[in-house]
Design a protein around this motif. Structure first.
Motif, PDB file in Angstrom:
ATOM      1  N   ALA A   1      21.660 -21.253  47.794  1.00 52.07           N
ATOM      2  CA  ALA A   1      22.479 -22.461  47.938  1.00 52.07           C
ATOM      3  C   ALA A   1      21.904 -23.594  47.096  1.00 52.07           C
ATOM      4  O   ALA A   1      22.658 -24.345  46.464  1.00 52.07           O
ATOM      5  N   ILE A   2      20.582 -23.733  47.074  1.00 56.28           N
ATOM      6  CA  ILE A   2      19.962 -24.778  46.256  1.00 56.28           C
ATOM      7  C   ILE A   2      20.195 -24.499  44.778  1.00 56.28           C
ATOM      8  O   ILE A   2      20.453 -25.416  43.996  1.00 56.28           O
ATOM      9  N   ARG A   3      20.132 -23.260  44.385  1.00 55.07           N
ATOM     10  CA  ARG A   3      20.385 -22.898  42.984  1.00 55.07           C
ATOM     11  C   ARG A   3      21.819 -23.239  42.577  1.00 55.07           C
ATOM     12  O   ARG A   3      22.066 -23.706  41.482  1.00 55.07           O
ATOM     13  N   ARG A   4      22.777 -22.982  43.460  1.00 53.98           N
ATOM     14  CA  ARG A   4      24.188 -23.223  43.143  1.00 53.98           C
ATOM     15  C   ARG A   4      24.595 -24.683  43.283  1.00 53.98           C
ATOM     16  O   ARG A   4      25.393 -25.182  42.500  1.00 53.98           O
ATOM     17  N   LYS A   5      24.072 -25.375  44.295  1.00 55.01           N
ATOM     18  CA  LYS A   5      24.574 -26.704  44.632  1.00 55.01           C
ATOM     19  C   LYS A   5      23.593 -27.829  44.316  1.00 55.01           C
ATOM     20  O   LYS A   5      23.922 -28.988  44.492  1.00 55.01           O
ATOM     21  N   GLY A   6      22.392 -27.505  43.877  1.00 54.34           N
ATOM     22  CA  GLY A   6      21.375 -28.518  43.654  1.00 54.34           C
ATOM     23  C   GLY A   6      20.532 -28.692  44.907  1.00 54.34           C
ATOM     24  O   GLY A   6      20.855 -28.172  45.972  1.00 54.34           O
ATOM     25  N   LEU A   7      19.436 -29.473  44.792  1.00 52.34           N
ATOM     26  CA  LEU A   7      18.500 -29.605  45.901  1.00 52.34           C
ATOM     27  C   LEU A   7      19.135 -30.267  47.123  1.00 52.34           C
ATOM     28  O   LEU A   7      19.091 -29.734  48.232  1.00 52.34           O
ATOM     29  N   ILE A   8      19.772 -31.406  46.922  1.00 52.11           N
ATOM     30  CA  ILE A   8      20.355 -32.143  48.060  1.00 52.11           C
ATOM     31  C   ILE A   8      21.562 -31.390  48.618  1.00 52.11           C
ATOM     32  O   ILE A   8      21.670 -31.158  49.826  1.00 52.11           O
ATOM     33  N   GLY A   9      22.489 -30.997  47.742  1.00 54.81           N
ATOM     34  CA  GLY A   9      23.700 -30.315  48.195  1.00 54.81           C
ATOM     35  C   GLY A   9      23.407 -28.997  48.881  1.00 54.81           C
ATOM     36  O   GLY A   9      23.995 -28.679  49.923  1.00 54.81           O
TER      37      GLY A   9
ATOM     38  N   PHE B   1      33.080 -27.497  51.137  1.00 51.26           N
ATOM     39  CA  PHE B   1      33.017 -28.941  51.314  1.00 51.26           C
ATOM     40  C   PHE B   1      32.088 -29.557  50.276  1.00 51.26           C
ATOM     41  O   PHE B   1      32.360 -30.609  49.726  1.00 51.26           O
ATOM     42  N   ILE B   2      30.963 -28.896  50.038  1.00 50.31           N
ATOM     43  CA  ILE B   2      29.999 -29.353  49.044  1.00 50.31           C
ATOM     44  C   ILE B   2      30.144 -28.426  47.844  1.00 50.31           C
ATOM     45  O   ILE B   2      29.722 -27.270  47.877  1.00 50.31           O
ATOM     46  N   PRO B   3      30.765 -28.910  46.755  1.00 50.96           N
ATOM     47  CA  PRO B   3      31.057 -28.021  45.627  1.00 50.96           C
ATOM     48  C   PRO B   3      29.798 -27.621  44.865  1.00 50.96           C
ATOM     49  O   PRO B   3      28.780 -28.318  44.886  1.00 50.96           O
ATOM     50  N   ASP B   4      29.883 -26.485  44.196  1.00 50.06           N
ATOM     51  CA  ASP B   4      28.795 -26.041  43.333  1.00 50.06           C
ATOM     52  C   ASP B   4      28.679 -26.985  42.153  1.00 50.06           C
ATOM     53  O   ASP B   4      29.672 -27.552  41.691  1.00 50.06           O
ATOM     54  N   ARG B   5      27.469 -27.147  41.678  1.00 52.00           N
ATOM     55  CA  ARG B   5      27.293 -27.998  40.503  1.00 52.00           C
ATOM     56  C   ARG B   5      27.755 -27.220  39.277  1.00 52.00           C
ATOM     57  O   ARG B   5      27.717 -25.978  39.255  1.00 52.00           O
ATOM     58  N   PRO B   6      28.190 -27.927  38.234  1.00 56.61           N
ATOM     59  CA  PRO B   6      28.636 -27.213  37.039  1.00 56.61           C
ATOM     60  C   PRO B   6      27.451 -26.516  36.367  1.00 56.61           C
ATOM     61  O   PRO B   6      26.341 -27.052  36.324  1.00 56.61           O
ATOM     62  N   THR B   7      27.700 -25.333  35.858  1.00 54.87           N
ATOM     63  CA  THR B   7      26.635 -24.599  35.180  1.00 54.87           C
ATOM     64  C   THR B   7      26.454 -25.142  33.771  1.00 54.87           C
ATOM     65  O   THR B   7      27.409 -25.606  33.138  1.00 54.87           O
ATOM     66  N   ARG B   8      25.250 -25.068  33.278  1.00 55.31           N
ATOM     67  CA  ARG B   8      24.948 -25.606  31.948  1.00 55.31           C
ATOM     68  C   ARG B   8      25.524 -24.760  30.830  1.00 55.31           C
ATOM     69  O   ARG B   8      25.868 -25.263  29.783  1.00 55.31           O
TER      70      ARG B   8
END
Length: 101
Positions: A39-47, A75-82
């Motif tokens: 989840a941290i990998r997909r959504k970032g540390l906070i998300g 509810f908390i979207p994944d962050r965009p991949t680089r």
């Protein structure tokens, strides 16, 4: 089945259900701990931390998962991949041609 056997089976089933209901919050917490890295990998540390924390809360996590399934998104979207390539979609007014036409 005799009355005594029914009573024993009923008592055993109720005891097993009570024991399982007590262990459910622990099972949900264990699953949340196993999935926090992804989840941290997909959504970032906070998300990822917030998402996993909400999932670990016994009834709230189940309700959140049910609503996300009904909505079709998190509810908390994944962050965009680089490294994702943008998908090019022609707009409504642009006519595309196929080779040979």
């Amino acid at each position: 089945m005799g009355t005594t056997t029914r009573t024993i089976v009923s008592w055993g089933g109720a005891r097993a259900a009570r024991r399982l209901s007590r262990s459910m919050p622990w099972i949900g917490g264990a699953i949340a701990l196993l999935t926090i890295a992804g989840a941290i990998r997909r959504k970032g540390l906070i998300g990822g931390t917030v998402d996993t924390g909400l999932d670990a809360i016994p009834f709230l996590g189940a309700f959140k998962a049910a609503v996300e399934v009904a909505r079709g998104r998190d509810f908390i979207p994944d962050r965009p991949t680089r490294f994702a390539k943008p998908t090019l979609v022609p707009s409504a007014g642009v006519r595309t041609t196929q080779p040979g036409q």
